[in-house]
Design a protein around this motif. Sequence first.
Motif, short mmCIF file in Angstrom:
data_model
loop_
_atom_site.label_atom_id
_atom_site.label_comp_id
_atom_site.label_asym_id
_atom_site.label_seq_id
_atom_site.Cartn_x
_atom_site.Cartn_y
_atom_site.Cartn_z
N ARG A 128 0.74 -0.85 0.27
CA ARG A 128 0.27 0.11 -0.15
C ARG A 128 0.30 1.01 -0.22
N ASN A 129 1.89 1.10 0.80
CA ASN A 129 2.85 2.70 0.66
C ASN A 129 3.35 3.07 -1.17
N ARG A 130 3.35 1.89 -1.87
CA ARG A 130 3.97 1.84 -3.28
C ARG A 130 3.00 2.85 -3.92
N THR A 131 2.06 3.65 -3.19
CA THR A 131 0.70 5.08 -3.51
C THR A 131 1.08 5.13 -2.40
N ALA A 132 0.77 5.23 -1.09
CA ALA A 132 0.13 6.18 -0.12
C ALA A 132 1.52 7.52 0.40
N VAL A 133 2.89 6.15 0.36
CA VAL A 133 4.06 7.29 0.11
C VAL A 133 4.77 7.77 -1.05
N PRO A 134 4.43 8.31 -1.62
CA PRO A 134 4.98 8.60 -3.45
C PRO A 134 6.63 8.42 -3.05
N GLN A 135 7.80 8.97 -2.20
CA GLN A 135 8.63 9.13 -1.60
C GLN A 135 9.67 9.21 -0.74
N THR A 136 10.05 8.46 -0.31
CA THR A 136 10.71 8.42 1.37
C THR A 136 11.69 9.52 1.28
N ALA A 137 12.38 9.25 2.83
CA ALA A 137 12.80 10.66 2.79
C ALA A 137 14.80 10.08 2.36
#
Length: 770
Positions: A603-612
């Motif tokens: 789900r984070n593939r779309t929910a988190v567009p870019q990590t730190a």
Amino acid sequence: MNKRLLIGLLALPLASLAQHRGDSFKQLDELLPTPNNYRTASGAPGHQYWQQRADYVMNIELVDSTQEIKGSEVITYTNNSPDALDYLWLQLDQNIYDKNSDTYKSRQTSLDNKMAFSSIVNLEPWFDGGFKLDEVTDAGGKKLPYTVNKTMMRVDLPSSLKPGQSYSFKIKWHYNINDRMKLGGRSGYEYFEEDKNYLYTIAQFYPRMCAYMDYQGWQHKQFLGSGEFTLDFGNFDVSITVPSDHVVGATGELVNASAVLSGENLKRYNQARSAFDKPVIIFNEKEARDREPNRANTTKTWRFKAVNVRDFAFASSRKFIWDAMAVKIGNNTTMAMSLYPKEGNPLWEQYSTKVVAHTLKTYSKFTIDYPYPVAYSVHANDIGMEYPMICFNFGRPEKDGTYSAQLKYGMIGVIIHEVGHNFFPMIVNSDERQWTWMDEGLNTFVQFLTEQEFERNYPSRRGPAKRITDYMKGDKNGQNPIMTNSESVLQFGNNGYSKPATALNILRETVMGRELFDFAFKEYAQRWKFKHPTPADFFRTMEDASGVDLDWFWRSWFYSTDHVDVALKEVKWYELDTKNPQVDNAAKKKIADAEPEDITHLRNRTAVPQTAEERDPELVDFYTNYDNFKYNALDEQEYRQYFDKLNEKEKALLNSKKHYYQVKIENLTGMPTPVPVEFTFEDGTKERRELPAEIWRYDDKTFTKVFVLDRPAVSVALDPMLEIADVDTGNNYWPSQSQPSRFEMFKDRQRPAGGENPMQRQRKAQDISK
């Protein structure tokens, strides 16, 4: 899941005493009688074994006009026991038809709102049955005192019959023959309304000696109808007077053929003695039909002699067709013969005598060579019953000559079964009044073997383990152990026939193997032919001749109502950690790649567009894109140093690429059983491993075993060939498999839905096509 097995870090402990400990592997010593000079601990007859003898000379008259038997007999009884006898006991089996018999009194009856006339009539005894004793005298004609106790009669001797002595006495009697189709029973007549004729199948028709045995004295338990017969051996000389247009078959050899047969019929009879290829028809269907409308005013006397038999029976009718053929068994030539009315054709002419011949050959292979000169199969509607050298069997086609497959195989099966009874109990002479299974169960087992040698994939009703599971898992309140007295057995067919036959088949195929079982089973038959074996003699012989401890099997299958239910609880798959980084890292990567992505990452593939880290390159270091499964020259060097220190066996093991499957099996009932385990591979091939019943001797609930395979398996199954009578196979698979529930719609005994058998439907189809 595949796991890496680290050598040196994981050790498999030796088996230890577990928490669950049952008594299933206790020896049977406390249940079996103590061995003695008559019956040894090995199961063989002892050096002082003895048995009594009873010889008969009889004159019998069959009165066709009144359906009556009149008879007289001289019995010569020889006391071979070490005991002096003050009285003798005889069986009066026909007394079950006496109006005051316990058979009538103990029969359960009930009323319904709607009752058939026949049901109402049978609520009270109406048939004037039972023996009418005219006289009991010594050999000189002096009256002997006697007492009738229901189906038993005690004859008081003038002086004690000492060991080694013989005593002769006479009995004269008569009785009314029962209508078998209305009253049932093993003996009686069938009336044919169309041609006004009778077909008589006569047995238990004479007062006969009870057996006196070392393990119990007189076997004079009352006959109620279910428990069969316990008898001693002797010679019979029997003259049977019947209407002169009747054909007679009986226990023993016809010794006056030239007096009762003439012309072409006598010629055919003599031809049949050397007809080894196919039966010769002695009296054909036309001749039988020609006799039916007539009634002879004269009589003929047929004389039969039988040597070393335990009983005598006969059949008589003017309706009989008669065919016969010769069968070579060892050094003996036997006449296989059939008697049947036209109503039995075409089935009986095609099959009966050939089935008799096949049965004699197959049973002889597994037990002893058939020793008698004749073996009859007699057509009798709705009955299957056996006596020495003669048996009565059902199997009647439709009036148009068609029949269902069920009828055909039912007829063949009953002929095999009843002819097979010549071996159990007519020769291997067990006590039927006490132990039904010793004749019915053993016989049903060899019947199964014989059916399978008659036709490939013969549809046997009893024998295969899968056919007993519904009974085994049923309500225990409706079951007895096999070791239950014959008159007290619940579910007689399942208990006395199916379960012991299945048990023996499991012993043969799975527990002992065919070679050991067949040798031991044949040894039992050889030891106890023409003798009186008990269950202990059978159990002990099977172990003695095979070298296999079977006490756990007898205890669970014969002395209990337990059932088998094993389950595949868990399977763990391991491979060796070889220490070779090139091999192990690739294997670990394959396992990791096969792992499904967890829900948060997905789900984070779309929910988190870019990590730190993706926003700030300064956060990237050596470990950001580090591959745990790569190896380098240093890894290779360290592996070589480790590998060079190993001995040759250790090196071979690391390079073997073996696969280890840790299989955990649950025993849900605690009943000991072997467990066949089958592994299936990707190419569809299979590998089978056998676990003996002894896996449950320390822990009767769970057992864990590691199997070493050369390649990975895609599935594991317990009992894949349905050979241990596991009542629930749905939990026998890894990965788990859904098993459909099975049910069978009710089928009429002879006809499928629609009222026609397949032969009739085929004829109609052919008529339409014309």
